[in-house]
Design a protein around this motif. Structure first.
Motif, PDB file in Angstrom:
ATOM      1  N   THR A   4       0.863  -1.182   0.000  1.00 28.94           N
ATOM      2  CA  THR A   4       0.000   0.000   0.000  1.00 28.94           C
ATOM      3  C   THR A   4       0.898   1.229   0.000  1.00 28.94           C
ATOM      4  O   THR A   4       1.818   1.337   0.808  1.00 28.94           O
ATOM      5  CB  THR A   4      -0.920   0.013   1.235  1.00 28.94           C
ATOM      6  OG1 THR A   4      -1.797  -1.126   1.154  1.00 28.94           O
ATOM      7  CG2 THR A   4      -1.766   1.281   1.274  1.00 28.94           C
ATOM      8  N   THR A   5       0.634   2.130  -0.944  1.00 32.54           N
ATOM      9  CA  THR A   5       1.441   3.340  -1.043  1.00 32.54           C
ATOM     10  C   THR A   5       0.577   4.582  -0.867  1.00 32.54           C
ATOM     11  O   THR A   5      -0.661   4.502  -0.899  1.00 32.54           O
ATOM     12  CB  THR A   5       2.215   3.381  -2.381  1.00 32.54           C
ATOM     13  OG1 THR A   5       3.195   4.420  -2.329  1.00 32.54           O
ATOM     14  CG2 THR A   5       1.289   3.612  -3.566  1.00 32.54           C
ATOM     15  N   PHE A   6       1.251   5.712  -0.666  1.00 31.55           N
ATOM     16  CA  PHE A   6       0.556   6.982  -0.436  1.00 31.55           C
ATOM     17  C   PHE A   6       0.659   7.868  -1.676  1.00 31.55           C
ATOM     18  O   PHE A   6       1.736   8.002  -2.267  1.00 31.55           O
ATOM     19  CB  PHE A   6       1.188   7.715   0.755  1.00 31.55           C
ATOM     20  CG  PHE A   6       0.649   9.098   0.953  1.00 31.55           C
ATOM     21  CD1 PHE A   6      -0.617   9.298   1.485  1.00 31.55           C
ATOM     22  CD2 PHE A   6       1.399  10.214   0.595  1.00 31.55           C
ATOM     23  CE1 PHE A   6      -1.130  10.580   1.648  1.00 31.55           C
ATOM     24  CE2 PHE A   6       0.902  11.493   0.770  1.00 31.55           C
ATOM     25  CZ  PHE A   6      -0.364  11.674   1.296  1.00 31.55           C
ATOM     26  N   VAL A   7      -0.465   8.477  -2.053  1.00 29.58           N
ATOM     27  CA  VAL A   7      -0.495   9.408  -3.184  1.00 29.58           C
ATOM     28  C   VAL A   7      -1.245  10.668  -2.766  1.00 29.58           C
ATOM     29  O   VAL A   7      -2.270  10.593  -2.090  1.00 29.58           O
ATOM     30  CB  VAL A   7      -1.196   8.767  -4.411  1.00 29.58           C
ATOM     31  CG1 VAL A   7      -1.464   9.806  -5.499  1.00 29.58           C
ATOM     32  CG2 VAL A   7      -0.350   7.629  -4.979  1.00 29.58           C
ATOM     33  N   MET A   8      -0.696  11.816  -3.171  1.00 25.95           N
ATOM     34  CA  MET A   8      -1.404  13.080  -2.974  1.00 25.95           C
ATOM     35  C   MET A   8      -1.598  13.762  -4.335  1.00 25.95           C
ATOM     36  O   MET A   8      -0.624  13.966  -5.069  1.00 25.95           O
ATOM     37  CB  MET A   8      -0.601  14.021  -2.067  1.00 25.95           C
ATOM     38  CG  MET A   8      -1.269  15.376  -1.881  1.00 25.95           C
ATOM     39  SD  MET A   8      -0.170  16.582  -1.070  1.00 25.95           S
ATOM     40  CE  MET A   8      -0.108  15.914   0.587  1.00 25.95           C
ATOM     41  N   LEU A   9      -2.848  14.090  -4.651  1.00 25.44           N
ATOM     42  CA  LEU A   9      -3.118  14.918  -5.824  1.00 25.44           C
ATOM     43  C   LEU A   9      -3.031  16.352  -5.345  1.00 25.44           C
ATOM     44  O   LEU A   9      -3.803  16.788  -4.485  1.00 25.44           O
ATOM     45  CB  LEU A   9      -4.501  14.600  -6.420  1.00 25.44           C
ATOM     46  CG  LEU A   9      -4.773  13.118  -6.711  1.00 25.44           C
ATOM     47  CD1 LEU A   9      -6.122  12.962  -7.410  1.00 25.44           C
ATOM     48  CD2 LEU A   9      -3.669  12.499  -7.552  1.00 25.44           C
ATOM     49  N   LYS A  10      -2.047  17.082  -5.850  1.00 22.74           N
ATOM     50  CA  LYS A  10      -1.681  18.396  -5.314  1.00 22.74           C
ATOM     51  C   LYS A  10      -2.687  19.478  -5.741  1.00 22.74           C
ATOM     52  O   LYS A  10      -3.529  19.235  -6.615  1.00 22.74           O
ATOM     53  CB  LYS A  10      -0.268  18.743  -5.786  1.00 22.74           C
ATOM     54  CG  LYS A  10       0.801  17.778  -5.267  1.00 22.74           C
ATOM     55  CD  LYS A  10       2.167  18.228  -5.739  1.00 22.74           C
ATOM     56  CE  LYS A  10       3.258  17.300  -5.236  1.00 22.74           C
ATOM     57  NZ  LYS A  10       4.592  17.754  -5.662  1.00 22.74           N
ATOM     58  N   SER A 123       8.850   5.030   3.258  1.00 21.16           N
ATOM     59  CA  SER A 123       8.233   6.366   3.122  1.00 21.16           C
ATOM     60  C   SER A 123       6.723   6.251   3.094  1.00 21.16           C
ATOM     61  O   SER A 123       6.014   7.085   3.665  1.00 21.16           O
ATOM     62  CB  SER A 123       8.667   7.051   1.829  1.00 21.16           C
ATOM     63  OG  SER A 123      10.032   7.169   1.747  1.00 21.16           O
ATOM     64  N   ALA A 124       6.218   5.240   2.384  1.00 22.81           N
ATOM     65  CA  ALA A 124       4.760   5.066   2.286  1.00 22.81           C
ATOM     66  C   ALA A 124       4.158   4.883   3.676  1.00 22.81           C
ATOM     67  O   ALA A 124       3.158   5.528   4.020  1.00 22.81           O
ATOM     68  CB  ALA A 124       4.428   3.872   1.388  1.00 22.81           C
ATOM     69  N   ASP A 125       4.779   4.018   4.487  1.00 21.43           N
ATOM     70  CA  ASP A 125       4.250   3.772   5.836  1.00 21.43           C
ATOM     71  C   ASP A 125       4.250   5.066   6.653  1.00 21.43           C
ATOM     72  O   ASP A 125       3.297   5.373   7.365  1.00 21.43           O
ATOM     73  CB  ASP A 125       5.084   2.698   6.547  1.00 21.43           C
ATOM     74  CG  ASP A 125       4.938   1.331   5.891  1.00 21.43           C
ATOM     75  OD1 ASP A 125       3.988   1.144   5.111  1.00 21.43           O
ATOM     76  OD2 ASP A 125       5.788   0.460   6.147  1.00 21.43           O
ATOM     77  N   ARG A 126       5.333   5.830   6.537  1.00 20.32           N
ATOM     78  CA  ARG A 126       5.441   7.094   7.288  1.00 20.32           C
ATOM     79  C   ARG A 126       4.396   8.101   6.799  1.00 20.32           C
ATOM     80  O   ARG A 126       3.671   8.706   7.590  1.00 20.32           O
ATOM     81  CB  ARG A 126       6.853   7.674   7.111  1.00 20.32           C
ATOM     82  CG  ARG A 126       7.162   8.856   7.997  1.00 20.32           C
ATOM     83  CD  ARG A 126       8.530   9.450   7.716  1.00 20.32           C
ATOM     84  NE  ARG A 126       8.562  10.252   6.510  1.00 20.32           N
ATOM     85  CZ  ARG A 126       8.165  11.517   6.428  1.00 20.32           C
ATOM     86  NH1 ARG A 126       7.705  12.134   7.496  1.00 20.32           N
ATOM     87  NH2 ARG A 126       8.231  12.166   5.288  1.00 20.32           N
ATOM     88  N   GLU A 127       4.287   8.253   5.482  1.00 17.55           N
ATOM     89  CA  GLU A 127       3.382   9.260   4.922  1.00 17.55           C
ATOM     90  C   GLU A 127       1.921   8.867   5.139  1.00 17.55           C
ATOM     91  O   GLU A 127       1.076   9.728   5.445  1.00 17.55           O
ATOM     92  CB  GLU A 127       3.702   9.468   3.437  1.00 17.55           C
ATOM     93  CG  GLU A 127       5.080  10.112   3.252  1.00 17.55           C
ATOM     94  CD  GLU A 127       5.591  10.141   1.819  1.00 17.55           C
ATOM     95  OE1 GLU A 127       4.898   9.651   0.902  1.00 17.55           O
ATOM     96  OE2 GLU A 127       6.707  10.656   1.608  1.00 17.55           O
ATOM     97  N   LEU A 128       1.607   7.584   4.992  1.00 19.97           N
ATOM     98  CA  LEU A 128       0.223   7.136   5.250  1.00 19.97           C
ATOM     99  C   LEU A 128      -0.171   7.446   6.689  1.00 19.97           C
ATOM    100  O   LEU A 128      -1.303   7.882   6.949  1.00 19.97           O
ATOM    101  CB  LEU A 128       0.092   5.635   4.964  1.00 19.97           C
ATOM    102  CG  LEU A 128       0.104   5.236   3.485  1.00 19.97           C
ATOM    103  CD1 LEU A 128       0.337   3.734   3.327  1.00 19.97           C
ATOM    104  CD2 LEU A 128      -1.176   5.654   2.779  1.00 19.97           C
TER     105      LEU A 128
END
Ligand code: CMP
Length: 150
Positions: A4-10, A123-128
């Motif tokens: 599972t990864t993190f995505v942000m639409l800016k 990074s994904a775990d941290r950002e999520l």
């Protein structure tokens, strides 16, 4: 391997009306949206999210930009999701991003590069964990997962 990864639409993605078109790229590939919401990011949260860039010349403009309007944050789940999303997104500078990638097709300026995605599972775990609580993840299966993972 399922990730599972993190995505942000800016803010530029939201303000240019590209939310649906960008999410479609990820959905078409076969990734599952496992959490999603539209939010406004405050300065403290932005500084935690982008702490690795603290001190760089683009850091302060980056923070004020990310806080300048609504963003869409999401968790995407699927086979090798971290790598797959980074490939779909293209290089950080849209001028170097290949045609066919999100940044290659929808952006031209590095400071308005439409989307952010985690560069590793760590990074994904941290950002999520910055943007989502456990109860915000919803469980379901995409039809493709039934034949990829019988
Ligand atoms: P992102 O993937 O969100 O990670 C850090 C962001 O800083 C990056 O995308 C760019 O939008 C922004 N940025 C602005 N200037 C630069 C730069 N010179 N090098 C790298 N990132 C930059």
């Amino acid at each position: 391997m399922q990730e599972t990864t993190f995505v942000m639409l800016k803010p530029d993605c939201v303000q240019r009306g590209k939310i649906g078109r960008v999410i479609s790229r990820f959905e078409n590939k076969g990734l599952r949206v496992s959490a999603m919401k539209m939010i406004e990011v405050d300065n403290k949260t932005a500084s935690i999210h982008y702490k690795e860039h603290e001190g760089k010349d683009f850091y302060e403009p980056l923070l004020s930009y990310i806080c300048s309007g609504p963003v869409v944050v999401m968790a995407l789940t699927g086979d090798s999701a971290v790598k797959v999303v980074r490939k779909l997104m293209g290089k950080t500078d849209p001028k170097d991003a290949a045609p066919g990638t999100v940044r290659g097709d929808f952006a031209i300026d590095i400071s308005r590069n439409i989307v952010h995605a985690s560069d590793s599972q760590e990074s994904a775990d941290r950002e999520l964990s910055i943007f989502f609580d456990d109860e915000e993840y919803l469980e379901y299966h995409r039809i493709e997962e039934e034949w990829i993972y019988p």
